[in-house]
Write an enzyme that holds these catalytic residues in place. Structure first.
Site, PDB file in Angstrom:
ATOM      1  N   THR A 134       0.822  -1.209   0.000  1.00 28.86           N
ATOM      2  CA  THR A 134       0.000   0.000   0.000  1.00 28.86           C
ATOM      3  C   THR A 134       0.862   1.268   0.000  1.00 28.86           C
ATOM      4  O   THR A 134       2.003   1.250   0.482  1.00 28.86           O
ATOM      5  CB  THR A 134      -0.907  -0.003   1.255  1.00 28.86           C
ATOM      6  OG1 THR A 134      -1.532   1.266   1.379  1.00 28.86           O
ATOM      7  CG2 THR A 134      -0.102  -0.256   2.531  1.00 28.86           C
ATOM      8  N   TYR A 174      -1.905  -0.546  10.951  1.00 31.45           N
ATOM      9  CA  TYR A 174      -2.052  -1.207   9.649  1.00 31.45           C
ATOM     10  C   TYR A 174      -0.837  -0.924   8.767  1.00 31.45           C
ATOM     11  O   TYR A 174      -0.188  -1.848   8.258  1.00 31.45           O
ATOM     12  CB  TYR A 174      -3.335  -0.732   8.945  1.00 31.45           C
ATOM     13  CG  TYR A 174      -3.354  -1.040   7.455  1.00 31.45           C
ATOM     14  CD1 TYR A 174      -3.432  -2.351   6.991  1.00 31.45           C
ATOM     15  CD2 TYR A 174      -3.278  -0.009   6.500  1.00 31.45           C
ATOM     16  CE1 TYR A 174      -3.429  -2.637   5.623  1.00 31.45           C
ATOM     17  CE2 TYR A 174      -3.273  -0.283   5.140  1.00 31.45           C
ATOM     18  CZ  TYR A 174      -3.348  -1.601   4.709  1.00 31.45           C
ATOM     19  OH  TYR A 174      -3.338  -1.873   3.349  1.00 31.45           O
TER      20      TYR A 174
HETATM   21  P1  NAD Z   1      -9.800  -7.208   1.988  1.00 33.51           P
HETATM   22  O1  NAD Z   1      -9.811  -6.936   3.443  1.00 33.51           O
HETATM   23  O2  NAD Z   1     -11.000  -6.908   1.168  1.00 33.51           O
HETATM   24  O3  NAD Z   1      -9.431  -8.738   1.723  1.00 33.51           O
HETATM   25  C1  NAD Z   1      -8.439  -9.399   2.439  1.00 33.51           C
HETATM   26  C2  NAD Z   1      -8.603 -10.891   2.193  1.00 33.51           C
HETATM   27  O4  NAD Z   1      -7.552 -11.577   2.921  1.00 33.51           O
HETATM   28  C3  NAD Z   1      -9.928 -11.455   2.716  1.00 33.51           C
HETATM   29  O5  NAD Z   1     -10.498 -12.318   1.759  1.00 33.51           O
HETATM   30  C4  NAD Z   1      -9.534 -12.240   3.972  1.00 33.51           C
HETATM   31  O6  NAD Z   1     -10.373 -13.345   4.242  1.00 33.51           O
HETATM   32  C5  NAD Z   1      -8.113 -12.674   3.620  1.00 33.51           C
HETATM   33  N1  NAD Z   1      -7.298 -12.939   4.815  1.00 33.51           N
HETATM   34  C6  NAD Z   1      -7.159 -12.136   5.901  1.00 33.51           C
HETATM   35  N2  NAD Z   1      -6.362 -12.725   6.812  1.00 33.51           N
HETATM   36  C7  NAD Z   1      -5.953 -13.901   6.273  1.00 33.51           C
HETATM   37  C8  NAD Z   1      -5.115 -14.953   6.730  1.00 33.51           C
HETATM   38  N3  NAD Z   1      -4.530 -14.903   7.926  1.00 33.51           N
HETATM   39  N4  NAD Z   1      -4.919 -16.011   5.912  1.00 33.51           N
HETATM   40  C9  NAD Z   1      -5.517 -16.087   4.696  1.00 33.51           C
HETATM   41  N5  NAD Z   1      -6.348 -15.125   4.234  1.00 33.51           N
HETATM   42  C10 NAD Z   1      -6.561 -14.052   5.012  1.00 33.51           C
HETATM   43  O7  NAD Z   1      -8.516  -6.429   1.434  1.00 33.51           O
HETATM   44  P2  NAD Z   1      -8.304  -5.665   0.049  1.00 33.51           P
HETATM   45  O8  NAD Z   1      -8.794  -4.289   0.181  1.00 33.51           O
HETATM   46  O9  NAD Z   1      -8.769  -6.522  -1.055  1.00 33.51           O
HETATM   47  O10 NAD Z   1      -6.690  -5.603   0.034  1.00 33.51           O
HETATM   48  C11 NAD Z   1      -5.946  -6.693  -0.496  1.00 33.51           C
HETATM   49  C12 NAD Z   1      -4.469  -6.342  -0.375  1.00 33.51           C
HETATM   50  O11 NAD Z   1      -4.176  -5.149  -1.075  1.00 33.51           O
HETATM   51  C13 NAD Z   1      -4.004  -6.114   1.067  1.00 33.51           C
HETATM   52  O12 NAD Z   1      -2.724  -6.664   1.203  1.00 33.51           O
HETATM   53  C14 NAD Z   1      -3.965  -4.594   1.196  1.00 33.51           C
HETATM   54  O13 NAD Z   1      -3.000  -4.204   2.144  1.00 33.51           O
HETATM   55  C15 NAD Z   1      -3.573  -4.191  -0.207  1.00 33.51           C
HETATM   56  N6  NAD Z   1      -4.027  -2.873  -0.650  1.00 33.51           N
HETATM   57  C16 NAD Z   1      -5.342  -2.512  -0.549  1.00 33.51           C
HETATM   58  C17 NAD Z   1      -5.768  -1.266  -1.060  1.00 33.51           C
HETATM   59  C18 NAD Z   1      -7.218  -0.843  -1.002  1.00 33.51           C
HETATM   60  O14 NAD Z   1      -7.520   0.309  -1.331  1.00 33.51           O
HETATM   61  N7  NAD Z   1      -8.162  -1.689  -0.631  1.00 33.51           N
HETATM   62  C19 NAD Z   1      -4.838  -0.401  -1.630  1.00 33.51           C
HETATM   63  C20 NAD Z   1      -3.492  -0.797  -1.699  1.00 33.51           C
HETATM   64  C21 NAD Z   1      -3.107  -2.036  -1.223  1.00 33.51           C
HETATM   65  O1  DAU Z   2      -4.163   4.003   0.423  1.00 29.81           O
HETATM   66  C1  DAU Z   2      -4.388   2.633   0.332  1.00 29.81           C
HETATM   67  C2  DAU Z   2      -5.247   2.177   1.495  1.00 29.81           C
HETATM   68  O2  DAU Z   2      -6.567   2.648   1.241  1.00 29.81           O
HETATM   69  C3  DAU Z   2      -5.251   0.660   1.665  1.00 29.81           C
HETATM   70  O3  DAU Z   2      -3.944   0.234   1.986  1.00 29.81           O
HETATM   71  C4  DAU Z   2      -6.229   0.253   2.777  1.00 29.81           C
HETATM   72  O4  DAU Z   2      -6.299  -1.153   2.867  1.00 29.81           O
HETATM   73  C5  DAU Z   2      -7.604   0.804   2.433  1.00 29.81           C
HETATM   74  O5  DAU Z   2      -8.506   0.504   3.471  1.00 29.81           O
HETATM   75  C6  DAU Z   2      -7.543   2.319   2.205  1.00 29.81           C
HETATM   76  O6  DAU Z   2      -7.257   3.000   3.450  1.00 29.81           O
HETATM   77  P1  DAU Z   2      -8.018   4.345   3.880  1.00 29.81           P
HETATM   78  O7  DAU Z   2      -7.940   4.465   5.341  1.00 29.81           O
HETATM   79  O8  DAU Z   2      -7.578   5.494   3.053  1.00 29.81           O
HETATM   80  O9  DAU Z   2      -9.532   3.957   3.389  1.00 29.81           O
HETATM   81  P2  DAU Z   2     -10.961   4.192   4.066  1.00 29.81           P
HETATM   82  O10 DAU Z   2     -11.982   3.820   3.040  1.00 29.81           O
HETATM   83  O11 DAU Z   2     -11.065   3.582   5.407  1.00 29.81           O
HETATM   84  O12 DAU Z   2     -11.008   5.770   4.248  1.00 29.81           O
HETATM   85  C7  DAU Z   2     -10.850   6.667   3.154  1.00 29.81           C
HETATM   86  C8  DAU Z   2     -10.842   8.076   3.729  1.00 29.81           C
HETATM   87  O13 DAU Z   2     -12.148   8.391   4.221  1.00 29.81           O
HETATM   88  C9  DAU Z   2      -9.896   8.257   4.886  1.00 29.81           C
HETATM   89  O14 DAU Z   2      -9.336   9.565   4.842  1.00 29.81           O
HETATM   90  C10 DAU Z   2     -10.792   8.140   6.121  1.00 29.81           C
HETATM   91  C11 DAU Z   2     -12.120   8.678   5.638  1.00 29.81           C
HETATM   92  N1  DAU Z   2     -13.333   8.080   6.225  1.00 29.81           N
HETATM   93  C12 DAU Z   2     -13.428   6.706   6.210  1.00 29.81           C
HETATM   94  C13 DAU Z   2     -14.546   6.095   6.739  1.00 29.81           C
HETATM   95  C14 DAU Z   2     -14.650   4.583   6.723  1.00 29.81           C
HETATM   96  C15 DAU Z   2     -14.348   8.860   6.743  1.00 29.81           C
HETATM   97  O15 DAU Z   2     -14.259  10.112   6.721  1.00 29.81           O
HETATM   98  N2  DAU Z   2     -15.443   8.257   7.273  1.00 29.81           N
HETATM   99  C16 DAU Z   2     -15.583   6.889   7.304  1.00 29.81           C
HETATM  100  O16 DAU Z   2     -16.614   6.387   7.816  1.00 29.81           O
END
Ligand code: NAD
Ligand code: DAU
Length: 368
Positions: A134, A174
């Protein structure tokens, strides 16, 4: 590479990556390993679960023996590692779970891959360990233009971006756990010669995102006329990328990225939270046939997230220059598609909020 292990494939981004690989590469065997935590939902993959080149395994990445056995059994050549605890707010409440899964789980996967691949005659030849990380590991950027602008060469909210050489400076449990896992991955290249790649991506949005994250949470709350909790003043800035564009980048980097390289992936698409929230409200209201602005009254300013990073902005020039990737979808189209998807798939949201999707595994897999 023919046998690919994708971890976390039942989650948000992982399900898009699994779907892309299963459909695009019929000659590959895709093994999806997921623990099915609260964030893992096999309904995300209902359309491909019967594909011949797809296998689902319910397992924990921390379970070293199971992972080693699985790597041997399926003769895994490539690993795309997405499994993680991913929600910042949860990490503030429960940092141990994040250290366990994100740090120890990644280490367990690395060590199992090392033992398996080093036992083969070809060792690391043709192998690949690709770790998905991330932009949050880089910390936070300044917000020097509060109202947004279009300065040449800069972002709308500031001149600087995260580049691949930006020093790590994580602030939340995180991001600290993800930073630690990134270091372990690179250490396995430097120490053992494992062919690793790390990518650091900005905020993803799109279908199948768990509704604790900003965009799906707010779409669902607007639909149900529930308050929209805006942290602090809503001035934090995030760089949003459509999830299918991320999956496409992962495909390109997995196949053509350089060993031991890092690539930043981002949308060049910065939004101040409050402005993004107004776009979401406008889009949901329009698609539901509500009067324009009907849901603006749901905006509720609440106590800020502890250690809330002010601004993220990714510079993905390296990926564009070296591998030709850039985001394909304009944000306006991406957000329209996303809102439509959640409104059209209310049962998916309802199953999650009621916890019913957990039964899916029992019905579809356990008895097989
Ligand atoms: P998510 O929370 O939607 O999914 C995570 C998945 O991992 C789930 O299916 C969960 O069951 C599985 N998991 C959790 N713990 C586990 C364990 N111990 N063993 C096996 N499986 C396990 O997450 P996401 O948003 O899809 O993110 C996926 C990856 O991408 C993560 O590594 C996250 O750090 C990274 N990432 C996410 C974002 C974002 O915006 N969502 C951005 C950049 C990077
Ligand atoms: O930048 C990449 C990351 O983006 C990933 O690594 C993380 O897994 C992913 O969860 C995301 O993190 P953020 O904390 O940026 O995402 P989130 O959707 O939780 O929040 C987006 C922004 O909105 C952040 O500034 C916090 C704000 N927020 C979030 C929630 C859930 C609010 O203001 N109200 C809310 O209820």
């Amino acid at each position: 590479m023919k046998n690919i292990l994708i971890t976390g494939g039942a989650g948000f981004i992982g399900s898009h990556v699994v779907r892309l690989f299963v459909t695009k590469y019929p000659d590959y065997h895709i093994v999806n390993l997921d623990k099915l935590t609260y964030a893992g939902n096999l309904a995300n993959l209902a359309d491909i679960e019967r594909a011949e080149n797809y296998t689902f395994v319910k397992a924990d990445i921390c379970d070293f023996d199971t992972i080693l056995d699985l790597l041997r059994r399926y003769e895994i050549d490539g690993i795309i590692h997405l499994a993680a605890e991913s929600h910042v707010d949860r990490s503030i409440k429960d940092p141990f779970t994040f250290a366990r899964t994100n740090v120890m789980g990644t280490l367990s996967l690395l060590q199992a891959a090392r033992l398996y691949w080093e036992s083969l005659p070809e060792r690391y030849e043709g192998k690949r360990f690709y770790h998905i990380s991330t932009d949050e590991v880089y910390g936070a950027l300044e917000l020097t233009r509060l109202e947004g602008g279009d300065e040449p060469g800069g972002g709308p909210f500031g001149d600087d971006f995260f580049v691949e050489t930006t020093k790590y400076n994580p602030h939340s449990p995180y991001s600290a756990s993800k930073a630690s896992s990134d270091h372990f991955v690179r250490a396995f290249h430097d120490t053992y010669g494992m062919p690793t790649i790390v990518t650091n991506c900005s905020n993803n949005y799109g279908p199948y995102q768990f509704p604790e994250k900003l965009i799906p949470l707010f779409i669902n709350n607007i639909r149900h006329r529930k308050p929209l909790p805006v942290y602090g003043k809503g001035e934090n800035v995030r760089d949003w990328l459509y999830v299918e564009d991320h999956a496409r980048a992962i495909d390109i980097i997995f196949h053509r990225g350089g060993v031991a390289e890092t690539y930043n992936i981002g949308g060049f698409n910065e939004w101040k939270n409050i402005d993004l929230i107004k776009v979401i409200i406008k889009t949901v209201d329009r698609l539901l046939g509500n009067e324009e602005g009907a849901s603006l009254d749901l905006i509720t300013y609440v106590t800020d997230r502890a250690g809330h990073d002010l601004r993220y902005a990714i510079d993905s020039t390296k990926l564009k220059t070296e591998l030709g990737w850039e985001p394909s979808l304009q944000f306006e189209e991406g957000i329209e598609r996303t809102v439509r998807w959640y409104l059209d798939n209310q049962s998916w949201l309802d199953n999650i909020t009621s916890g019913d999707y957990e039964k899916y595994y029992d019905e579809m897999y356990k008895q097989r």
